[in-house]
Design a protein around this motif. Structure first.
Motif, PDB file in Angstrom:
ATOM      1  N   LEU A 184     -10.521 -41.498  -8.148  1.00 16.05           N
ATOM      2  CA  LEU A 184     -11.704 -41.022  -8.875  1.00 16.05           C
ATOM      3  C   LEU A 184     -12.307 -42.133  -9.723  1.00 16.05           C
ATOM      4  N   ARG A 185     -13.631 -42.133  -9.832  1.00 18.50           N
ATOM      5  CA  ARG A 185     -14.271 -43.043 -10.788  1.00 18.50           C
ATOM      6  C   ARG A 185     -14.071 -42.465 -12.190  1.00 18.50           C
ATOM      7  N   PRO A 186     -14.171 -43.298 -13.235  1.00 14.20           N
ATOM      8  CA  PRO A 186     -14.072 -42.752 -14.585  1.00 14.20           C
ATOM      9  C   PRO A 186     -15.100 -41.633 -14.771  1.00 14.20           C
ATOM     10  N   GLY A 187     -14.673 -40.535 -15.326  1.00 16.41           N
ATOM     11  CA  GLY A 187     -15.548 -39.365 -15.474  1.00 16.41           C
ATOM     12  C   GLY A 187     -15.517 -38.452 -14.258  1.00 16.41           C
ATOM     13  N   GLY A 188     -14.960 -38.930 -13.152  1.00 17.26           N
ATOM     14  CA  GLY A 188     -14.898 -38.138 -11.909  1.00 17.26           C
ATOM     15  C   GLY A 188     -14.016 -36.907 -12.082  1.00 17.26           C
ATOM     16  N   LEU A 189     -14.274 -35.922 -11.221  1.00 13.71           N
ATOM     17  CA  LEU A 189     -13.657 -34.603 -11.390  1.00 13.71           C
ATOM     18  C   LEU A 189     -12.775 -34.235 -10.197  1.00 13.71           C
ATOM     19  N   ALA A 190     -11.719 -33.488 -10.479  1.00 10.39           N
ATOM     20  CA  ALA A 190     -10.889 -32.949  -9.378  1.00 10.39           C
ATOM     21  C   ALA A 190     -10.767 -31.449  -9.534  1.00 10.39           C
ATOM     22  N   TRP A 191     -10.777 -30.778  -8.381  1.00 10.93           N
ATOM     23  CA  TRP A 191     -10.705 -29.306  -8.313  1.00 10.93           C
ATOM     24  C   TRP A 191      -9.478 -28.988  -7.469  1.00 10.93           C
ATOM     25  N   ILE A 192      -8.393 -28.599  -8.152  1.00  4.79           N
ATOM     26  CA  ILE A 192      -7.105 -28.444  -7.453  1.00  4.79           C
ATOM     27  C   ILE A 192      -6.640 -27.002  -7.590  1.00  4.79           C
ATOM     28  N   THR A 193      -6.518 -26.315  -6.461  1.00  4.98           N
ATOM     29  CA  THR A 193      -6.094 -24.913  -6.567  1.00  4.98           C
ATOM     30  C   THR A 193      -4.563 -24.839  -6.580  1.00  4.98           C
ATOM     31  N   VAL A 194      -4.060 -23.916  -7.372  1.00  6.15           N
ATOM     32  CA  VAL A 194      -2.608 -23.764  -7.523  1.00  6.15           C
ATOM     33  C   VAL A 194      -2.244 -22.270  -7.554  1.00  6.15           C
ATOM     34  N   SER A 195      -0.996 -21.992  -7.227  1.00 10.53           N
ATOM     35  CA  SER A 195      -0.440 -20.664  -7.491  1.00 10.53           C
ATOM     36  C   SER A 195       0.402 -20.792  -8.747  1.00 10.53           C
ATOM     37  N   THR A 196       0.294 -19.798  -9.618  1.00  8.10           N
ATOM     38  CA  THR A 196       1.027 -19.867 -10.885  1.00  8.10           C
ATOM     39  C   THR A 196       1.913 -18.627 -11.028  1.00  8.10           C
ATOM     40  N   GLN A 197       2.635 -18.590 -12.142  1.00  6.02           N
ATOM     41  CA  GLN A 197       3.435 -17.383 -12.413  1.00  6.02           C
ATOM     42  C   GLN A 197       2.523 -16.154 -12.488  1.00  6.02           C
ATOM     43  N   GLU A 198       1.299 -16.346 -13.029  1.00  6.55           N
ATOM     44  CA  GLU A 198       0.347 -15.222 -13.104  1.00  6.55           C
ATOM     45  C   GLU A 198      -0.041 -14.751 -11.698  1.00  6.55           C
ATOM     46  N   THR A 199      -0.144 -15.690 -10.753  1.00  7.39           N
ATOM     47  CA  THR A 199      -0.454 -15.299  -9.375  1.00  7.39           C
ATOM     48  C   THR A 199       0.605 -14.321  -8.869  1.00  7.39           C
ATOM     49  N   LEU A 200       1.872 -14.650  -9.155  1.00  7.07           N
ATOM     50  CA  LEU A 200       2.966 -13.767  -8.719  1.00  7.07           C
ATOM     51  C   LEU A 200       2.857 -12.397  -9.371  1.00  7.07           C
ATOM     52  N   HIS A 201       2.442 -12.381 -10.657  1.00  5.07           N
ATOM     53  CA  HIS A 201       2.326 -11.092 -11.354  1.00  5.07           C
ATOM     54  C   HIS A 201       1.163 -10.268 -10.800  1.00  5.07           C
TER      55      HIS A 201
END
Ligand SMILES: C[S@@+](CC[C@H](N)C(=O)[O-])C[C@H]1O[C@@H](n2cnc3c(N)ncnc32)[C@H](O)[C@@H]1O
Length: 285
Positions: A184-201
């Protein structure tokens, strides 16, 4: 016989046979889930995307026989990312989708936003080959491996996404975050999807992950009766010993504490747009 590369990539040595569908416009009328996309103004986008769709088995099973919904889900994800970039005052001229499969999202960058230089990569060679054979030529798509190293220069991209990729990564996750931040360039953005403990709930029997998790032989070792886990991550391994063979869940606090060592965490959005949470990272200036 498998090649050694099959331990760090997928389908290196088998030759794909593709039977494609027509463009998305052919499937609108018959789509069972088209009401999901009522908030999208998709007609002009449909007209611009004349490229074939992959059959269900060539797109990780996404949306079953609802081929228009498969296409529309990628458009929705594209627009959500660009709206997020506007929120953080970033102009996007280059983009990578890590784990792009057969182009669910990148096809929309190529057809609807051709001024954005778009890259895609995946550890499954059949997927990257599909993109290179059937999607527009303004895309650059390559086959990477599970080793966190990508052939892209440092500080060169404005936006990187990884949809349902960190949900399967169980080793070297911090090195993958570092690799994303490096590019990424400085200031660049990342969009990373994750499963969390809340997903399990939140999960119920209509969610795609319900069956694999509820029927997993280690479920009762990993989860208590409230579907919580101890420790920072829960890993459900469900196929052999190769890469991309598990479902991984994180505690959001772990992500806040550990991933923020590598980049600023701007947000963790819950259930965006449907099942997974999204971690939005920014490379510091
Ligand atoms: C569940 S699929 C999601 C596909 C696509 N991102 C989408 O949302 O339509 C996960 C994809 O990530 C790929 N993948 C898994 N680990 C990867 C890695 N370390 N680098 C690149 N691709 C990876 C898989 O081959 C698969 O195509």
């Amino acid at each position: 016989m498998d090649a050694w590369e099959d331990y760090i990539t997928i389908k290196t040595s088998s030759e794909p046979k593709f039977e494609n569908l027509g463009p998305a416009s052919e499937y609108l009328a018959s789509d069972q889930r088209k009401d999901l996309w009522n908030d999208l103004d998709y007609n002009s986008a449909l007209a611009r995307d004349i490229y074939p769709l992959p059959v269900t088995k060539d797109r990780e099973g996404y949306y079953g026989t609802d081929h228009f919904s498969y296409w529309a889900s990628g458009l929705k994800d594209t627009l959500l990312q660009l709206e997020m970039a506007r929120k953080y005052n970033q102009t996007i001229s280059s983009y990578l989708d890590l784990g792009c499969a057969s182009g669910r999202v990148i096809r929309h960058f190529a057809t609807q936003f051709p001024n954005i230089k778009t890259f895609g990569c995946d550890i499954n060679r059949h997927h990257t080959e599909w993109c290179n054979l059937f999607l527009p030529k303004n895309l650059t798509v390559f086959n990477n491996s599970s080793i966190p190293s990508l052939p892209i220069s440092s500080s060169s991209l404005c936006l990187i996404s990884a949809y349902s990729v960190f949900t399967h990564i169980e080793a070297m996750e911090t090195a993958w975050i570092m690799e994303i931040v490096r590019i990424l360039r400085p200031g660049g953005l990342a969009w990373i999807t994750v499963s969390t403990q809340e997903t399990l709930h939140d999960m119920n029997e209509h969610w795609p992950l319900w069956r694999p998790i509820m029927n997993h032989p280690d479920k009762d070792k990993i989860l208590d009766e409230k579907r919580s886990f101890s420790g920072n991550r829960a890993v459900f391994r469900y196929r052999g010993d190769r890469s991309y063979s598990s479902n991984t869940f994180y505690k959001a606090d772990y992500i806040r504490k550990v991933w923020s060592r590598f980049a600023d965490i701007l947000e963790i959005r819950r259930r965006c747009p449907q099942f997974q949470d999204v971690v939005i990272l920014q490379k510091p200036y």
